[in-house]
Design a protein around this motif. Sequence first.
Motif, short mmCIF file in Angstrom:
data_model
loop_
_atom_site.label_atom_id
_atom_site.label_comp_id
_atom_site.label_asym_id
_atom_site.label_seq_id
_atom_site.Cartn_x
_atom_site.Cartn_y
_atom_site.Cartn_z
N LYS A 77 0.83 -1.20 0.00
CA LYS A 77 0.00 0.00 0.00
C LYS A 77 0.87 1.25 0.00
O LYS A 77 2.09 1.18 0.15
N VAL A 78 0.22 2.39 -0.14
CA VAL A 78 0.93 3.67 -0.13
C VAL A 78 1.75 3.78 1.15
O VAL A 78 1.27 3.49 2.24
N THR A 79 3.00 4.18 0.99
CA THR A 79 3.93 4.32 2.11
C THR A 79 4.65 5.64 1.98
O THR A 79 5.12 6.00 0.91
N ARG A 80 4.72 6.38 3.09
CA ARG A 80 5.48 7.63 3.11
C ARG A 80 6.74 7.40 3.92
O ARG A 80 6.70 6.81 5.00
N ILE A 81 7.87 7.89 3.39
CA ILE A 81 9.16 7.75 4.07
C ILE A 81 9.79 9.13 4.14
O ILE A 81 9.85 9.85 3.13
N GLY A 82 10.23 9.51 5.32
CA GLY A 82 10.86 10.82 5.49
C GLY A 82 12.04 10.72 6.44
O GLY A 82 12.23 9.71 7.12
N CYS A 83 12.83 11.78 6.48
CA CYS A 83 13.97 11.86 7.39
C CYS A 83 13.74 13.03 8.33
O CYS A 83 13.42 14.13 7.88
N MET A 84 13.89 12.79 9.61
CA MET A 84 13.68 13.83 10.63
C MET A 84 15.02 14.18 11.26
O MET A 84 15.78 13.29 11.63
N TYR A 85 15.27 15.47 11.38
CA TYR A 85 16.50 15.98 11.99
C TYR A 85 16.10 16.78 13.22
O TYR A 85 15.52 17.86 13.09
N LEU A 86 16.38 16.26 14.39
CA LEU A 86 16.09 16.98 15.63
C LEU A 86 17.41 17.50 16.17
O LEU A 86 18.36 16.73 16.37
N GLU A 87 17.50 18.79 16.39
CA GLU A 87 18.69 19.39 16.98
C GLU A 87 18.64 19.20 18.49
O GLU A 87 17.68 18.65 19.02
N GLY A 88 19.66 19.68 19.19
CA GLY A 88 19.68 19.59 20.65
C GLY A 88 18.40 20.14 21.25
O GLY A 88 17.89 21.16 20.80
N ASN A 89 17.85 19.44 22.21
CA ASN A 89 16.57 19.77 22.87
C ASN A 89 15.40 19.76 21.90
O ASN A 89 14.40 20.45 22.12
N GLY A 90 15.53 18.97 20.82
CA GLY A 90 14.44 18.84 19.86
C GLY A 90 13.34 17.92 20.37
O GLY A 90 13.56 17.07 21.24
N ILE A 91 12.16 18.10 19.81
CA ILE A 91 11.01 17.30 20.25
C ILE A 91 10.05 17.10 19.09
O ILE A 91 9.82 18.00 18.29
N ILE A 92 9.51 15.90 19.00
CA ILE A 92 8.34 15.62 18.17
C ILE A 92 7.22 15.50 19.19
O ILE A 92 7.16 14.52 19.94
N GLY A 93 6.39 16.50 19.27
CA GLY A 93 5.41 16.64 20.35
C GLY A 93 4.43 15.48 20.46
O GLY A 93 4.20 14.73 19.52
N TYR A 94 3.86 15.38 21.63
CA TYR A 94 2.90 14.32 21.96
C TYR A 94 1.67 14.44 21.07
O TYR A 94 0.98 15.47 21.08
N HIS A 95 1.42 13.40 20.26
CA HIS A 95 0.30 13.42 19.32
C HIS A 95 -0.11 11.99 18.98
O HIS A 95 0.61 11.04 19.28
N GLN A 96 -1.26 11.86 18.33
CA GLN A 96 -1.75 10.56 17.89
C GLN A 96 -1.21 10.24 16.50
O GLN A 96 -1.18 11.12 15.63
N ALA A 97 -0.82 8.99 16.30
CA ALA A 97 -0.39 8.54 14.98
C ALA A 97 -1.62 8.42 14.07
O ALA A 97 -2.60 7.77 14.44
N THR A 98 -1.58 9.04 12.91
CA THR A 98 -2.71 8.96 11.98
C THR A 98 -2.70 7.65 11.20
O THR A 98 -3.73 7.22 10.69
#
Length: 118
Positions: free
Chosen positions: A31-52
């Motif tokens: 099925k459709v798949t999305r692939i990405g690269c995430m770069y978090l610097e010092g004190n970076g955060i991916i905030g609290y959320h629900q996975a879609t």
Amino acid sequence: MKIYQFSQEVGKKISHYNSNFIMSRITQTEKVTRIGCMYLEGNGIIGYHQATVPQLLLILSGEGTVRGEQEEYVKVKPGDAVFWEKDEWHETKTEQGLTAIVIESEELNPSMFMPIYD
């Protein structure tokens, strides 16, 4: 939340076609798949959320902590793969910085190829 490993130590040596390398398989989708690269610097955060959709976060460099719906954070490092189901609440944080690949698809099944982290 489940944590798997894709590090060199759990990979398989490939020698076909005069090759000499180690391959750690991660997933397979039709099925459709999305692939990405995430770069978090010092004190970076991916905030609290629900996975879609189901999400797989592959830690490439750096280190950080992740959590699911529980408030308990788990340390992650290169070679770890964190899996969250659709609608699961989650968060990723780092003090030093972190680089990760994210794979999102309705049909992720990481246990097909990767061992779960002990």
